[in-house]
Design a protein around this motif. Structure first.
Motif, PDB file in Angstrom:
ATOM      1  N   UNK A   1      -2.834   1.769 -10.757  1.00 37.28           N
ATOM      2  CA  UNK A   1      -1.585   1.638 -10.007  1.00 37.28           C
ATOM      3  C   UNK A   1      -1.422   0.250  -9.401  1.00 37.28           C
TER       4      UNK A   1
ATOM      5  N   UNK B   1       0.714  13.427   3.374  1.00 36.84           N
ATOM      6  CA  UNK B   1       0.231  12.178   2.777  1.00 36.84           C
ATOM      7  C   UNK B   1       0.994  11.883   1.487  1.00 36.84           C
TER       8      UNK B   1
ATOM      9  N   UNK C   1      -4.145  11.704 -12.815  1.00 34.77           N
ATOM     10  CA  UNK C   1      -4.299  12.489 -11.600  1.00 34.77           C
ATOM     11  C   UNK C   1      -3.727  13.884 -11.693  1.00 34.77           C
TER      12      UNK C   1
ATOM     13  N   UNK D   1       1.653  -2.217 -10.009  1.00 41.63           N
ATOM     14  CA  UNK D   1       2.483  -2.725  -8.909  1.00 41.63           C
ATOM     15  C   UNK D   1       2.483  -4.248  -8.890  1.00 41.63           C
TER      16      UNK D   1
ATOM     17  N   UNK E   1      -6.496  14.275  -5.005  1.00 46.46           N
ATOM     18  CA  UNK E   1      -7.311  13.410  -4.149  1.00 46.46           C
ATOM     19  C   UNK E   1      -6.882  13.546  -2.689  1.00 46.46           C
TER      20      UNK E   1
ATOM     21  N   UNK F   1       0.811  -1.216   0.000  1.00 45.84           N
ATOM     22  CA  UNK F   1       0.000   0.000   0.000  1.00 45.84           C
ATOM     23  C   UNK F   1       0.844   1.266   0.000  1.00 45.84           C
ATOM     24  N   UNK F   2       2.059   1.160   0.509  1.00 47.00           N
ATOM     25  CA  UNK F   2       2.960   2.316   0.380  1.00 47.00           C
ATOM     26  C   UNK F   2       3.212   2.591  -1.101  1.00 47.00           C
ATOM     27  N   UNK F   3       3.418   1.506  -1.860  1.00 45.47           N
ATOM     28  CA  UNK F   3       3.608   1.664  -3.305  1.00 45.47           C
ATOM     29  C   UNK F   3       2.370   2.253  -3.964  1.00 45.47           C
ATOM     30  N   UNK F   4       1.223   1.727  -3.596  1.00 42.77           N
ATOM     31  CA  UNK F   4      -0.019   2.223  -4.193  1.00 42.77           C
ATOM     32  C   UNK F   4      -0.223   3.690  -3.817  1.00 42.77           C
ATOM     33  N   UNK F   5       0.160   4.039  -2.591  1.00 45.62           N
ATOM     34  CA  UNK F   5       0.010   5.407  -2.100  1.00 45.62           C
ATOM     35  C   UNK F   5       0.815   6.386  -2.949  1.00 45.62           C
ATOM     36  N   UNK F   6       1.951   5.917  -3.475  1.00 42.95           N
ATOM     37  CA  UNK F   6       2.750   6.769  -4.350  1.00 42.95           C
ATOM     38  C   UNK F   6       1.918   7.288  -5.514  1.00 42.95           C
ATOM     39  N   UNK F   7       0.944   6.474  -5.925  1.00 39.15           N
ATOM     40  CA  UNK F   7       0.170   6.850  -7.100  1.00 39.15           C
ATOM     41  C   UNK F   7      -1.077   7.650  -6.804  1.00 39.15           C
ATOM     42  N   UNK F   8      -1.346   7.957  -5.534  1.00 42.13           N
ATOM     43  CA  UNK F   8      -2.538   8.761  -5.230  1.00 42.13           C
ATOM     44  C   UNK F   8      -2.393  10.125  -5.881  1.00 42.13           C
ATOM     45  N   UNK F   9      -3.359  10.527  -6.700  1.00 41.16           N
ATOM     46  CA  UNK F   9      -3.267  11.872  -7.288  1.00 41.16           C
ATOM     47  C   UNK F   9      -3.259  12.918  -6.182  1.00 41.16           C
ATOM     48  N   UNK F  10      -2.429  13.944  -6.360  1.00 41.05           N
ATOM     49  CA  UNK F  10      -2.300  14.935  -5.297  1.00 41.05           C
ATOM     50  C   UNK F  10      -3.625  15.622  -5.009  1.00 41.05           C
TER      51      UNK F  10
ATOM     52  N   UNK G   1      -5.012   5.040   3.985  1.00 42.00           N
ATOM     53  CA  UNK G   1      -5.608   4.630   2.714  1.00 42.00           C
ATOM     54  C   UNK G   1      -7.102   4.381   2.864  1.00 42.00           C
TER      55      UNK G   1
END
Lengths: 295, 313
Positions: free
Chosen positions: B295, A157, B234, B299, A129, A118-127, B30
């Motif tokens: 994403x 975040x 995004x 991954x 959002x 989820x840290x990896x997935x978090x990298x992709x969160x659009x700013x 998250x």
């Protein structure tokens, strides 16, 4: 000549031409990639220098009419420094502890693997959002209003995954022998981490943090939704709308007159200088004390 | 080691809990993002008088509020795919250049140059795009419309260079360094033995790359492309300054039509009523889900291959 037996066949014309063409295309690709960079830097520097003066750095936009010349970005620079500083204070401890958990305690368990994923997935969160989340949670549900601190939460975040990843990478580079030597002396694990592992990885972690700061210092969208926009100086990040340098550029770029556009370019120049300085310092630190295995 | 004695050391327990807690906090954040976006989106969706999924217009501030995600989601998808199509070949070329073509000494410097592209803040690209690129694209846009107008993408009555295409070019520039950086890492990890073997068999450099480097790197490049796609979807501020901000579903990227979810949030936030803010949050939730899917898929591709462990930048 015609009777020569080719023991080694020379590479045929077609294959050689194809090889050359691809080589040319690869060089071309690199040239294409550099053109926009050069264009951006050139325009930002030439246009930005017009207003890069003392007034710009020491004045706000208060009482500057939409068509007036003058005015500056002092309030925006101040806001950016406070917001990014607060974001660093929030994200670095959490990120560092998470990295320590992943490297030292998690040891490939189910929880560690899902956190890592989820840290990896978090990298992709659009700013944007991240900004909406803080808007929904902090501003609308808790009713705490727009403030620099709300922006700092959103930025933290965005910083968190970068800090975790770089700290994790650095902690993994610390040789196991160091840990074992410390255990052999009877030092408990937590003290080993605090006194042996972290100091060894320190410069690498600092580099990662600097790069993370550089990345969020230019973020605009989350600030727009959480810090809002003001033309006045507000030095209190916990109360009321602030300004940020990226926001300032965005705000000025939307005003359709030349004085505002000039201010936008100068704001962009200031922002790039800050971001590049952070990047440079980070690279210098990592170069100065490169760990065993450099990037 | 004498575990029991150390464990009772006064700092061990709290320290362990603190690190585990921080890790769990990541998961909580998250989850919280999804939960709070939903909580704020629901009232607006209930007040909506149109179908959220199919409606094209966006008038959440009117009474009765009517808004739908169709045009925005379409614009997001088409602009990021256009950006990806433009960025991917160049990025792979750049990655190959740095990993296999550039002189060794130059390679790392050139890598930094490309990383610099990523360091430029998005608002600066937006400013550059709206002031330099939009006027610059007037000629090329008209050219494409006149001579390639039979392709639906370039068709349309009136050409406006403040268009989806111009925005996509800026997006392409912004995602290029990400795709290039990950592809470069993957190409560098191609087994040297295979490369040397194909060279020894008399392959030219291109044949060596095609036969040993590209097949090895393909999954990595695919996931790099997907990460770039997610980033393009995004991206907010740059396109908020460039996209025409109309609410129509159209394939004609040269006309002054189109918008994206993220750009609409940035542009619409200032005047939004509470229902309007809820509507924007609802659209953000859609964006969150789309990027999460893209994403996660990327991954998973990277995580499946252990060799790529260092590439997940």
């Amino acid at each position: 000549m015609t009777t020569t037996i080719h023991v080694l066949q020379p590479v045929s014309m077609g294959r050689r031409v194809k090889n050359r063409i691809v080589q040319g295309l690869v060089w071309l690709a690199f040239a294409i990639a550099v053109v926009p960079l050069v264009s951006v830097i050139w325009l930002v520097v030439t246009n930005g220098l017009k207003r890069f003066d003392l007034e710009f750095l020491t004045h706000s936009m208060r009482n500057i009419g939409p068509r007036d010349a003058g005015g500056g970005a002092y309030h925006a620079i101040l806001g950016t420094l406070e917001q990014v500083g607060l974001a660093t204070l929030i994200s670095v401890p959490i990120g560092l502890l998470t990295a320590i958990y992943l490297v030292e305690y998690g040891s490939g368990g189910r929880l560690a693997r899902s956190i890592s994923f989820f840290v990896d997935v978090m990298t992709g969160i659009p700013s944007v959002v991240a900004g909406l989340f803080v808007l929904a949670f902090w501003v609308l549900i808790l009713g705490l209003g727009y403030s620099g601190f709300a922006g700092a939460i959103a930025l933290s975040i965005l910083m968190l995954p970068t800090v975790v990843r770089s700290a994790e990478e650095m902690l993994r580079l610390v040789p196991n022998e160091l840990r074992e030597a410390s255990y052999a002396l009877g030092v408990p694990k937590w003290k080993t981490i605090m006194r042996v592992v972290l100091p060894t990885a320190f410069t690498g972690i600092i580099t990662g943090v600097m790069l993370a700061i550089a990345r969020v210092a230019g973020e605009t969208a989350p600030l727009l939704l959480t810090v809002f926009i003001t033309d006045s100086i507000n030095s209190d990040p916990f109360d009321g709308p602030q300004m940020g340098l990226p926001l300032y550029v965005f705000d000025q770029a939307q005003r359709p007159n030349i004085t505002a556009t000039d201010r936008a370019w100068t704001g962009a120049l200031t922002l790039i200088l800050i971001v590049m300085l952070l990047n440079l310092v980070a690279r210098l630190i990592s170069w100065w004390r490169a760990p065993a295995k450099g990037r | 080691m004498g575990r029991s004695a150390f464990r009772r050391s006064h700092g061990e327990g709290p320290f362990r809990y603190a690190t585990t807690g921080a890790g769990i906090l990541v998961l909580v954040i998250m989850a919280a993002i999804a939960v709070f976006l939903i909580v704020r989106a629901v009232p607006a969706l209930q007040a909506n008088s149109a179908n959220f999924l199919t409606e094209q217009t966006w008038t959440p501030n009117a009474s009765p509020p009517a808004f739908g995600i169709a045009a925005l989601a379409w614009g997001t998808v088409i602009s990021s795919f256009l950006a990806l199509i433009m960025a991917l070949p160049v990025a792979v070329g750049v990655a190959l250049f740095i990993s296999h073509y550039a002189p060794r000494r130059l390679a790392s410097v050139l890598g930094y140059v490309i990383d610099l592209l990523a360091a430029v803040p998005s608002v600066v690209y937006g400013l550059w795009g709206v002031i330099f690129l939009v006027p610059f694209m007037r000629g090329p846009s008209e050219f494409l419309n006149t001579y390639l107008g039979w392709i639906p993408l370039f068709a349309g009555e009136s050409v406006n260079s403040k268009s989806i295409l111009t925005g996509s070019i800026v997006l392409a520039i912004m995602i290029l360094p990400i795709i290039a950086a990950i592809s470069r890492e993957v190409f560098l990890q191609a087994p040297t033995m295979l490369e040397e073997a194909s060279l020894a068999l008399g392959a030219t450099r291109w044949e060596m790359i095609r036969m040993s480097v590209l097949p090895f790197g393909r999954p990595g490049v695919i996931s790099a492309a997907m990460l770039g796609l997610g980033r393009a979807m995004g991206e907010t501020i740059a396109v908020a300054l460039i996209f025409p901000a109309t609410f129509t579903v159209t394939l004609q990227v040269l006309t002054g039509n189109g918008n994206s979810i993220a750009a609409n949030i940035a542009n619409g936030f200032g005047e939004a009523t509470p229902i309007g803010q809820g509507a924007l949050i609802a659209s953000g939730l859609v964006l969150f889900v789309i990027t999460l899917v893209v994403n996660t898929a990327a991954r998973l591709v990277i995580a499946r291959r252990k060799e790529y462990s260092r590439a997940a930048a």
